[in-house]
Structure formats: structure tokens, C-alpha cells
Write an enzyme that holds these catalytic residues in place. Structure first.
Site, mmCIF file in Angstrom:
data_model
loop_
_atom_site.group_PDB
_atom_site.id
_atom_site.type_symbol
_atom_site.label_atom_id
_atom_site.label_comp_id
_atom_site.label_asym_id
_atom_site.label_seq_id
_atom_site.Cartn_x
_atom_site.Cartn_y
_atom_site.Cartn_z
ATOM 1 N N ASP A 20 42.309 -18.400 2.075
ATOM 2 C CA ASP A 20 43.115 -19.012 2.898
ATOM 3 C C ASP A 20 44.441 -18.479 3.288
ATOM 4 O O ASP A 20 45.478 -19.494 3.128
ATOM 5 C CB ASP A 20 43.187 -20.743 2.665
ATOM 6 C CG ASP A 20 41.870 -21.187 2.477
ATOM 7 O OD1 ASP A 20 40.890 -20.624 3.021
ATOM 8 O OD2 ASP A 20 41.645 -21.992 1.495
ATOM 9 N N GLU A 22 37.991 -25.771 11.376
ATOM 10 C CA GLU A 22 39.169 -26.043 10.541
ATOM 11 C C GLU A 22 40.084 -24.986 10.761
ATOM 12 O O GLU A 22 39.828 -24.068 11.470
ATOM 13 C CB GLU A 22 38.585 -26.002 9.140
ATOM 14 C CG GLU A 22 37.778 -24.732 8.648
ATOM 15 C CD GLU A 22 37.032 -24.908 7.533
ATOM 16 O OE1 GLU A 22 37.190 -25.838 6.706
ATOM 17 O OE2 GLU A 22 36.580 -23.841 6.926
HETATM 18 O O1 FUB Z 1 39.654 -23.317 0.447
HETATM 19 C C1 FUB Z 1 39.183 -24.629 0.737
HETATM 20 C C2 FUB Z 1 38.864 -24.608 2.220
HETATM 21 O O2 FUB Z 1 38.006 -23.522 2.780
HETATM 22 C C3 FUB Z 1 39.812 -24.602 3.333
HETATM 23 O O3 FUB Z 1 40.774 -25.699 3.266
HETATM 24 C C4 FUB Z 1 39.139 -24.234 4.497
HETATM 25 O O4 FUB Z 1 39.886 -23.800 5.741
HETATM 26 C C5 FUB Z 1 38.128 -23.267 3.910
HETATM 27 O O5 FUB Z 1 38.618 -21.990 4.101
#
Ligand code: FUB
Length: 342
Positions: A32, A242
Site C-alpha cells: 500500500d 478500496e
Molecule cells: O494492507 C491492508 C489492506 O489491504 C489495505 O488497507 C487495502 O487497501 C489492501 O491493500
């Protein structure tokens, strides 16, 4: 490819030549990556993946992270400096579990680290921590940002100096559990489950002058197709899941995000920070691993996409960050990047 698991064979993982880019960090797992240019360098604020032994499920419990590191680079392709642990769970008074994808911002001579974490009731909130330096250490505020919920904060500062936080994520990110401003712990595990209705919308709020709170009620962002109709819940290839990110190019606002269970990073363009945004296409094809999460910056006249995959581990919750050049077409659309070589 809804059945993608993120688990690869050892043989697939060992073949480094099939990847467009190589990992930036190899001694720890990182994911991320939110990149920013501060003080003339590239700073990267990623999640720090660990193998906590928490079983994998659709809720993302296996992403059980406990601290953050910050990395910097003087140039693309140059040495990557690890600035060590800049914030850890034990130092956050409201901590429950799971330090997920963070972001950072600079204002008033200070640096701000924004981070999502479940509170003691297991509800995702967004916290903020401050430092005088881009590389921390960061001191967390006593409480999460009032009115914040869900996860994946991305803070964008417009050319007029106003900052906005984009946030939200469905499934394990809990956005679908917020109805009428209240958290429903028995709510859906995935999305609204209303296939023919508009998909759940990413959120935005203008930041206060001190960058520690929202300056307005949280608003929802509409993502439209080229006919002006909102993307629907059933449109898994295009709807928001997301990892929202905002950047500005030639006066237009580019909202990019992950489609989650279909694994694309795609984008939509708008005329102002609040949208509506019109869907344009895919920036990054699915990577090795289930999650896809990115950031976009301009550095020394070129544009760069930071992202992650699972090249080193072959395991979906043990990721490694990467960078690739991002190119625009003359009409402002973005050329799709394939993270795998043919
Ligand atoms: O790294 C944890 C979660 O996985 C993130 O918050 C999401 O965007 C996904 O990449």
C-alpha cells in the site's frame, strides 16, 4: 477472476524476469505505498506486512499489521533508505488491531501520518500522528479523527492549499456496515448486496487548518459511466472497492482506486475534488496477489505509479512495494500498465 487467491507456486514466484519491476524493499514486507515528494526527495509511507499467524479470511484478518516504517529515495532507481519504525500500535491510545494502508501530508511546517486501525470495539477509524520531519517518528493524537470511519485514507492538497481526505473500503474495510451514519456490526460482510443500485461510494472530507480533524461533514463521491449513470454494485470490474488516491493533472482531478475482488487499479476524472468523476479505464492490471493498491506522484518531470505485489513471498498478506513509470496520452488518459511481462 473472482477466485484469485494470491497464493502462487514457488516456481512462479522465483521467476523474477516475468515482473515489470523489482521490489524496492527486500528485507521486510511492505504494501500500500503512499508516495510523496517532500524536501526534494521521494518519501514512501507503506503498510508493514508481517506474518502474525492470523488465519486468512474475506474480512482481511490476516492483514494483522502492528507498526509502520517510512522509506525515502533521492531518485527513482536510487538507494532506498529505511527510516525505521515511525509509529507502533503500543503508542496509540485507542488501538485495537490492524494498522492498514496509511498516507502522509505536509502543512504548517509539520508532517502528518494518517492511518486506519480498528479501535477497541473492532471498528475501523482513521487516526493522525504528527512529526517535524517527513521520516518521523510520529506522535499519535489521543483519539481517532472525529467522524472518521472505514479505512484507506489518502490526503490530497490542492493547488489552492486546501487539503481533503479521501477514504473508505468495502468488505474488510467495513464501509458497507455504515448505514445512516451508524455502524451495524451485523451488517453485510461484502457490499450493499443491492446489485442494481449505485455501488457504495468513496468518501471525502475537507481537512481543518490544523490537519487534525474534518472541517465539514463527510460527503459521498459519485463515480459515473460515460453516459452519466452511476456505477452499480454489480459492476465489479469498475466500481470502487478500496485504495482511493487523488492527483491533479492539467487542471483535472484524477480519482484512482482498486476494484478489489476484480483486482484492477482504475481511474475516473472530475472537474473538482468532490466529483462527480467519470470512469476512464484501467491504470494497473491485476498484480500477483489478491490486493492491488497504489499511489501516483510527479517527480522531476515524470509520473510514477507506486504499487505492490507478492513477488518475494508468493503469499497474499506478505507483499513488496514497487514503482513503474506512468504515462499519459495526449488527451489526458492514462496508458494501462501490465505488471507482468509477456
Ligand atoms: O494492507 C491492508 C489492506 O489491504 C489495505 O488497507 C487495502 O487497501 C489492501 O491493500
Amino acid at each position: 477472476n473472482n477466485k484469485k487467491t494470491g497464493q502462487q507456486t514457488a516456481q512462479e514466484t522465483a521467476d523474477t524476469s516475468k515482473f515489470l519491476s523489482q521490489p524496492l524493499v527486500t528485507d521486510l514486507f511492505s504494501a500500500d505505498p503512499s508516495a510523496h515528494v517532500f524536501e526534494g526527495k521521494i518519501y514512501i509511507y507503506p503498510s508493514h506486512d508481517i506474518d502474525a499467524g492470523t488465519p486468512e479470511n474475506d474480512n482481511g484478518d490476516h492483514f494483522d499489521m502492528r507498526d509502520y516504517h517510512v522509506y525515502s529515495m533521492d531518485s527513482i532507481g536510487g538507494k532506498v533508505t529505511d527510516h525505521g519504525v515511525v509509529l507502533k500500535k503500543e503508542d496509540i491510545p485507542w488501538a485495537g488491531r490492524q494498522l492498514w494502508a496509511p498516507d502522509a501530508a505536509f502543512k504548517n511546517g509539520k508532517y502528518y501520518l494518517y492511518f486506519p486501525m480498528k479501535d477497541k470495539e473492532d471498528i475501523f477509524r482513521i487516526g493522525v500522528a504528527t512529526s517535524d520531519k517527513p521520516y518521523g517518528p510520529f506522535k499519535p493524537e489521543a483519539k481517532p479523527i472525529a467522524g472518521s470511519y472505514s479505512m484507506d485514507p489518502a490526503v490530497f492538497t490542492d493547488t489552492d492549499g486546501t487539503s481533503y481526505m479521501y477514504f473508505g473500503g468495502i468488505w474488510g474495510g467495513q464501509l458497507q456496515k455504515w448505514e445512516n451514519g451508524k455502524f451495524n456490526k451485523n451488517g453485510s460482510m461484502t457490499d450493499s448486496q443491492k446489485e442494481e443500485e449505485p455501488a457504495l461510494r468513496p468518501r471525502i472530507a475537507k481537512m481543518s487548518a490544523d490537519m487534525l480533524s474534518f472541517a465539514e461533514p463527510v460527503k459521498e463521491i459519485k463515480i459515473l459511466d460515460k453516459e452519466g449513470k452511476e456505477l452499480l454494485t454489480k459492476d465489479h470490474d469498475r466500481r470502487f472497492f478500496e485504495a482511493a488516491w487523488m492527483h491533479k493533472y492539467n487542471g483535472k482531478y484524477y480519482l484512482s482506486y482498486s476494484t478489489g475482488d476484480t483486482h484492477f487499479i482504475c481511474y475516473a476524472i472530475g472537474d473538482n475534488p468532490y466529483g462527480p468523476f467519470t470512469y476512464q479505464g484501467v491504470i494497473l492490471e491485476p498484480v500477483q496477489g489478491w490486493t492491488n493498491h497504489h499511489s501516483i506522484i510527479e517527480f522531476n518531470g515524470k509520473w510514477w505509479l507506486f504499487y505492490h505485489d507478492t513477488q518475494i513471498s508468493g503469499k497474499t498478506h506478505l507483499r513488496n512495494i514497487k514503482v513503474a513509470e506512468l504515462k499519459y496520452n495526449p488527451d489526458g488518459t492514462i496508458q494501462t500498465i501490465n505488471p507482468m511481462r509477456k
